[in-house]
Design an enzyme around this catalytic site. Structure first.
Site, PDB file in Angstrom:
ATOM      1  N   SER A  26       0.904  -1.081   0.080  1.00 36.27           N
ATOM      2  CA  SER A  26      -0.092  -0.002  -0.068  1.00 36.27           C
ATOM      3  C   SER A  26       0.938   1.234  -0.029  1.00 36.27           C
ATOM      4  O   SER A  26       2.094   1.217   0.098  1.00 36.27           O
ATOM      5  CB  SER A  26      -0.903   0.272   1.189  1.00 36.27           C
ATOM      6  OG  SER A  26      -0.139   0.496   2.453  1.00 36.27           O
ATOM      7  N   LYS A  27       0.209   2.391  -0.048  1.00 36.15           N
ATOM      8  CA  LYS A  27       0.898   3.807  -0.003  1.00 36.15           C
ATOM      9  C   LYS A  27       1.875   3.792   1.063  1.00 36.15           C
ATOM     10  O   LYS A  27       2.785   4.496   1.292  1.00 36.15           O
ATOM     11  CB  LYS A  27      -0.229   4.693  -0.131  1.00 36.15           C
ATOM     12  CG  LYS A  27      -0.748   4.967  -1.370  1.00 36.15           C
ATOM     13  CD  LYS A  27      -0.506   6.303  -1.868  1.00 36.15           C
ATOM     14  CE  LYS A  27      -0.958   6.427  -3.282  1.00 36.15           C
ATOM     15  NZ  LYS A  27      -2.221   5.995  -3.596  1.00 36.15           N
ATOM     16  N   ARG A  28       1.408   3.301   2.276  1.00 34.48           N
ATOM     17  CA  ARG A  28       2.205   3.210   3.621  1.00 34.48           C
ATOM     18  C   ARG A  28       3.575   2.475   3.167  1.00 34.48           C
ATOM     19  O   ARG A  28       4.564   2.900   4.135  1.00 34.48           O
ATOM     20  CB  ARG A  28       1.385   2.478   4.585  1.00 34.48           C
ATOM     21  CG  ARG A  28       0.760   3.607   5.448  1.00 34.48           C
ATOM     22  CD  ARG A  28      -0.056   3.017   6.388  1.00 34.48           C
ATOM     23  NE  ARG A  28      -1.411   2.668   5.634  1.00 34.48           N
ATOM     24  CZ  ARG A  28      -1.906   1.543   5.769  1.00 34.48           C
ATOM     25  NH1 ARG A  28      -1.404   0.400   6.731  1.00 34.48           N
ATOM     26  NH2 ARG A  28      -3.096   1.271   5.165  1.00 34.48           N
TER      27      ARG A  28
ATOM     28  N   GLY B 146       5.424   3.329   1.134  1.00 35.94           N
ATOM     29  CA  GLY B 146       6.425   4.302   0.675  1.00 35.94           C
ATOM     30  C   GLY B 146       6.196   4.376  -0.887  1.00 35.94           C
ATOM     31  O   GLY B 146       5.336   5.214  -1.298  1.00 35.94           O
TER      32      GLY B 146
END
Ligand code: GLU
Length: 492
Positions: free
Chosen positions: A260-262, A264
């Site tokens: 996911s975007k988390r 990076g």
């Protein structure tokens, strides 16, 4: 070009990538594109690009551009398209009309509030949320009563609860779903005045497009499995041949969760900006869920295409492995011709604000050759080359400690006395100078080398020292660095 204009033969393989332009080209979509591209090339088939922009609120032209640029950068050239779904609304509406006419679709007048109450009741009794098909058999009078209330209907496609849907997935073997698992009759068009056809929805238009574009194999992420079950029913209702499906494993984060975007970076543009090469990226993405029979890890897209098949696509999710990507990227960088690599590094040095003449080609290529063996990502060249561009730089703590050793005063003085900043200097000249300083200062060669490194590069580790010196010398930066270092010694 019109759909299918490029002739690939009657029974040719036709595959597609169908991104929604609601964000930048995602690594997951790009990996799906890689598998489609490889499969098309392996079979001499066609690879179609279709932009799924029916979600007008979230679709943006700049994302379409980003997707096109990203695919092009990766070398995933398409044979047909891009086709835009928003250009094809008439086709979808005609197909919905067909379903309405044959009684496999109907108008549903349920309000959002009614559906919410239904969901809440189901939740309270521990049932999975689903539409209960309550408006399947409305009479004309009932419909008119809802119209009189001002309700706008959606259009739903009938899904029979007891229907078993089975397909032979090219990756997962036999997959079976039953109608009850699909959430009740599915919405295929948004709300519109009764009798009109509203905005058609994803699961429906995909099928109309895939039929119209004569797609033979649908290769997409595992997250689409439930859609496939619904879509197979739509193919049947439209009287179309059902294509083959291959659901590829999801890309997982290094810890095994959904990427996911988390984590990076997730867009291809992010990877490009970090200094990954397109060849390394596609090579790495190919390995995210597939392995060649010879267990090779490094190959070109064309080489992979020769060997690609679903029998070696994994069922399990593919964990993102930064070390492997970095290793591949460094291999591609190390093997790149200096000339080409220089062209890629020049804009990075310019963006970093370093001042230099891009026509100082020989010097720039020597610099490239100097740093290339240490690069993992192109962007590493920014910090690594800083001391060669910027006249005055800070010393690292280690470099200061080296410069401040007692015997370094004499070493630096001897160097400064003997170095002619304006005369040409080559490798032999530099080595001779070092020998002279060893004698004059009465120290071991190692002391001279370490002092030189500290004084010239302001670090104790880095690329080849003599080559660094020669590059600094060409830009007349070496003498001033030595003097700068000398100033550091005399302060103590
Ligand atoms: N537009 C869908 C997506 O971006 C892909 C649909 C498909 O491959 O069938 O996830």
């Amino acid at each position: 070009m019109a759909v299918g204009e490029k002739v690939f033969g009657e029974n040719a393989v036709r595959v597609r990538i169908a991104p929604s332009p609601t964000g930048k080209l995602h690594i997951g979509t790009a990996r799906t594109a890689v598998f489609n591209w490889l499969f098309a090339r392996h079979h001499g088939g066609a690879f179609v690009l279709r932009i799924e922009d029916t979600d007008v609120e979230r679709s943006r032209p700049e994302y379409t551009e980003n997707i096109r640029e990203g695919l092009t950068w990766l070398g995933l050239t398409w044979d047909e398209g891009p086709f835009f779904q928003t250009d094809r609304l008439d086709l979808y509406k005609a197909a919905i009309q067909t379903l309405l006419d044959q009684g496999s679709a109907y108008f549903c007048f349920c309000t959002e509030a009614e559906l919410e109450t239904l969901r809440a009741d189901q939740e309270a009794t521990g049932q999975a949320p689903r539409y209960d098909n309550r408006h399947r058999h409305l009479t004309a009078e009932q419909q008119q009563a809802f119209v009189a209330e001002g309700r706008l209907p959606v259009i739903r496609f009938k899904i029979d609860d007891d229907r078993a849907i089975t397909w032979n997935d090219q990756v997962r073997d036999e997959v079976t779903w039953t109608g009850t698992d699909l959430g009740g009759d599915m919405v295929i068009a948004r709300r519109a005045p009764f009798g009109e056809i509203g905005q058609p929805l994803y699961n429906f238009v995909v099928v109309v497009d895939d039929v119209d574009m004569r797609i033979t194999h649908i290769i997409r992420g595992e997250d689409h499995v439930a859609n496939t079950a619904k879509q197979i029913l739509l193919y049947e209702a439209l009287g179309a041949e059902v294509p083959l499906f291959a659901h590829t494993p999801l890309i997982l984060s290094p810890t095994g969760k959904k990427l996911s975007k988390r984590d990076g970076v997730t867009s291809i543009e992010d990877f490009r900006k970090m200094g990954y090469l397109p060849d390394a990226m596609v090579n790495y993405m190919t390995l995210l869920g597939w392995s060649p029979p010879d267990a090779q890890e490094r190959f070109t897209l064309a080489e992979a295409a020769e060997q690609f098949g679903f029998e070696r696509v994994n069922k399990a999710g593919a964990k993102f492995d930064w070390d492997k990507l970095n290793w591949l990227n460094s291999q591609y960088i190390h093997d790149m011709a200096t000339d080409r690599l220089t062209n890629l590094l020049i804009p990075l040095w310019q963006e970093a604000g370093y001042e230099f003449d891009p026509l100082d080609r020989l010097w720039l290529e020597q610099l490239t050759a100097l740093v290339a063996p240490s690069l993992v990502r192109l962007n590493d060249a920014i910090d690594m080359s800083r001391y060669l561009f910027v006249p005055t730089i800070e010393y690292s703590e280690e470099a200061i400690a080296q410069i401040q050793q007692d015997d370094v005063v004499a070493v630096l003085q001897a160097l400064i006395d003997r170095l002619d900043g304006n005369a040409p200097l080559d490798e032999t000249g530099a080595q001779e100078l070092i020998q002279q300083v060893v004698k004059a200062a009465g120290v071991k060669k190692g002391v001279v080398m370490r002092s030189l490194r500290a004084a010239l590069t302001c670090e104790m580790h880095g690329p080849d020292l003599i080559q660094s010196w020669l590059l600094l010398h060409q830009h007349q930066l070496d003498l001033s660095r030595l003097q700068q270092a000398q100033a550091q010694t005399s302060r103590n």
